[in-house]
Every structure is written in C-alpha cells, then in structure tokens.
Design a protein around this motif. Structure first.
Motif, PDB file in Angstrom:
ATOM      1  N   HIS A  56     -26.124 -74.031  43.639  1.00 28.64           N
ATOM      2  CA  HIS A  56     -24.810 -74.553  43.233  1.00 28.64           C
ATOM      3  C   HIS A  56     -23.869 -74.664  44.432  1.00 28.64           C
ATOM      4  CE1 HIS A  56     -25.627 -73.180  38.876  1.00 28.64           C
ATOM      5  NE2 HIS A  56     -25.809 -74.475  38.976  1.00 28.64           N
ATOM      6  N   GLU A  58     -24.699 -75.060  47.633  1.00 23.01           N
ATOM      7  CA  GLU A  58     -25.114 -76.177  48.485  1.00 23.01           C
ATOM      8  C   GLU A  58     -24.658 -77.510  47.888  1.00 23.01           C
ATOM      9  OE1 GLU A  58     -29.327 -75.505  48.782  1.00 23.01           O
ATOM     10  OE2 GLU A  58     -29.109 -74.559  50.744  1.00 23.01           O
ATOM     11  N   GLN A  59     -24.801 -77.632  46.576  1.00 24.89           N
ATOM     12  CA  GLN A  59     -24.379 -78.861  45.899  1.00 24.89           C
ATOM     13  C   GLN A  59     -22.878 -79.075  46.049  1.00 24.89           C
ATOM     14  OE1 GLN A  59     -26.711 -80.903  44.444  1.00 24.89           O
ATOM     15  NE2 GLN A  59     -25.055 -82.388  44.344  1.00 24.89           N
ATOM     16  N   ALA A  60     -22.103 -78.019  45.856  1.00 34.55           N
ATOM     17  CA  ALA A  60     -20.644 -78.126  45.983  1.00 34.55           C
ATOM     18  C   ALA A  60     -20.238 -78.496  47.412  1.00 34.55           C
ATOM     19  CB  ALA A  60     -19.985 -76.815  45.568  1.00 34.55           C
ATOM     20  N   ASP A  62     -22.191 -80.035  49.695  1.00 38.47           N
ATOM     21  CA  ASP A  62     -22.678 -81.380  50.006  1.00 38.47           C
ATOM     22  C   ASP A  62     -21.811 -82.458  49.360  1.00 38.47           C
ATOM     23  OD1 ASP A  62     -24.698 -80.277  51.498  1.00 38.47           O
ATOM     24  OD2 ASP A  62     -26.239 -80.515  49.958  1.00 38.47           O
ATOM     25  N   ASP A  63     -21.361 -82.196  48.141  1.00 38.51           N
ATOM     26  CA  ASP A  63     -20.521 -83.156  47.421  1.00 38.51           C
ATOM     27  C   ASP A  63     -19.043 -83.008  47.761  1.00 38.51           C
ATOM     28  OD1 ASP A  63     -22.836 -84.046  46.251  1.00 38.51           O
ATOM     29  OD2 ASP A  63     -22.495 -83.022  44.339  1.00 38.51           O
ATOM     30  N   ARG A  64     -18.726 -82.026  48.562  1.00 39.13           N
ATOM     31  CA  ARG A  64     -17.347 -81.734  48.993  1.00 39.13           C
ATOM     32  C   ARG A  64     -16.392 -81.577  47.812  1.00 39.13           C
ATOM     33  NH1 ARG A  64     -16.657 -84.354  54.838  1.00 39.13           N
ATOM     34  NH2 ARG A  64     -18.814 -84.134  55.439  1.00 39.13           N
ATOM     35  N   LEU A  65     -16.851 -80.805  46.843  1.00 42.40           N
ATOM     36  CA  LEU A  65     -16.051 -80.537  45.649  1.00 42.40           C
ATOM     37  C   LEU A  65     -15.126 -79.354  45.922  1.00 42.40           C
ATOM     38  CD1 LEU A  65     -18.919 -80.876  43.021  1.00 42.40           C
ATOM     39  CD2 LEU A  65     -17.197 -82.594  43.619  1.00 42.40           C
ATOM     40  N   GLU A  66     -14.104 -79.596  46.725  1.00 39.12           N
ATOM     41  CA  GLU A  66     -13.230 -78.529  47.200  1.00 39.12           C
ATOM     42  C   GLU A  66     -12.549 -77.752  46.075  1.00 39.12           C
ATOM     43  OE1 GLU A  66     -10.669 -79.453  50.554  1.00 39.12           O
ATOM     44  OE2 GLU A  66     -11.924 -81.209  50.968  1.00 39.12           O
ATOM     45  N   THR A  68     -13.821 -76.721  43.436  1.00 36.76           N
ATOM     46  CA  THR A  68     -14.746 -75.710  42.888  1.00 36.76           C
ATOM     47  C   THR A  68     -15.098 -74.627  43.900  1.00 36.76           C
ATOM     48  OG1 THR A  68     -16.743 -76.923  43.536  1.00 36.76           O
ATOM     49  CG2 THR A  68     -15.785 -77.438  41.372  1.00 36.76           C
TER      50      THR A  68
END
Length: 122
Positions: A56, A58-60, A62-66, A68
């Motif tokens: 989770h 790494e996904q956050a 990589d997607d730059r979901l700041e 979260t």
C-alpha cells in the motif's frame, strides 16, 4: 531447649511425593501445549501484514497520493513494529517458527526504506 533430631523430623509419604512429581509433569506439559505455536502464528501474521502495508505504501508513493501519506505511513510503521516484536517473541520459543529469516529481514528492510521515502517527501 533442644533441637529435634534427624529421626523426629516429619517425612513426606512416598505417595504424596509421587503425586507432586506427576503434578509438575502435567503442568509443564500443559504449558508447552498452550504456548507452542502462538508466537509463530503471530510472526506469520505480522509478516503478512507488513507485506500488505509495504505494498500500500509503495502504491501511495508511486501514485503520489499525498493526502493518504499520514495514514499509510502510520499503518506501515505499526506493521513493522509488530513484525519486530513478533519475531522477537518467536525467537524465545522452544520450537522455532518456520519463517525464513531472510524473508523476514527483507520485509523489515523494505518497510524501513519506504518509511525513509515518506520522511524525505516532506
């Protein structure tokens, strides 16, 4: 005042001594049965939870979901702490957990590297 002689001391009957020994053996057996495996199961669950948390994270990242990041970072930190504690508990078991120590170390290192990435992101 006179001290009692060796002959006047009270002796434990043989039946009571045998009952005590049997009680001790049963208690030790129960302790081994109850404790056996609990720490290993905890370590396996902690490894799975840490692996999931790193995925989770790494996904956050990589997607730059700041938005979260704080929640994901906290979840990852808690997972890696539980992994370390569970491994330490399993190390004290009579029978070792069937977890590859290199897999556990790799998961822990991966989590720490991700936590470092979160810290550098700020």
């Amino acid at each position: 005042m006179t001290l009692p002689s060796a002959r006047s001391r009270t002796r434990v009957p043989a039946g009571e001594g045998a009952a005590s020994v049997i009680g001790i053996v049963i208690a030790l057996g129960c302790a081994l049965v109850v404790v056996h495996g609990h720490a290993a199961v905890r370590a396996e669950r902690a490894l799975a939870a840490c692996t999931e948390a790193t995925e989770h994270a790494e996904q956050a990242l990589d997607d730059r979901l700041e938005q979260t990041f704080p929640v994901v970072q906290t979840h990852l930190a808690a997972a890696v702490v539980e992994l370390r504690e569970a491994d330490d508990a399993a190390a004290g078991e009579l029978w070792p957990a069937e977890i590859d120590p290199t897999e556990l170390a790799a998961a822990e290192q991966r989590a720490h590297l991700l936590l470092e990435r979160f810290a550098r992101w700020r």
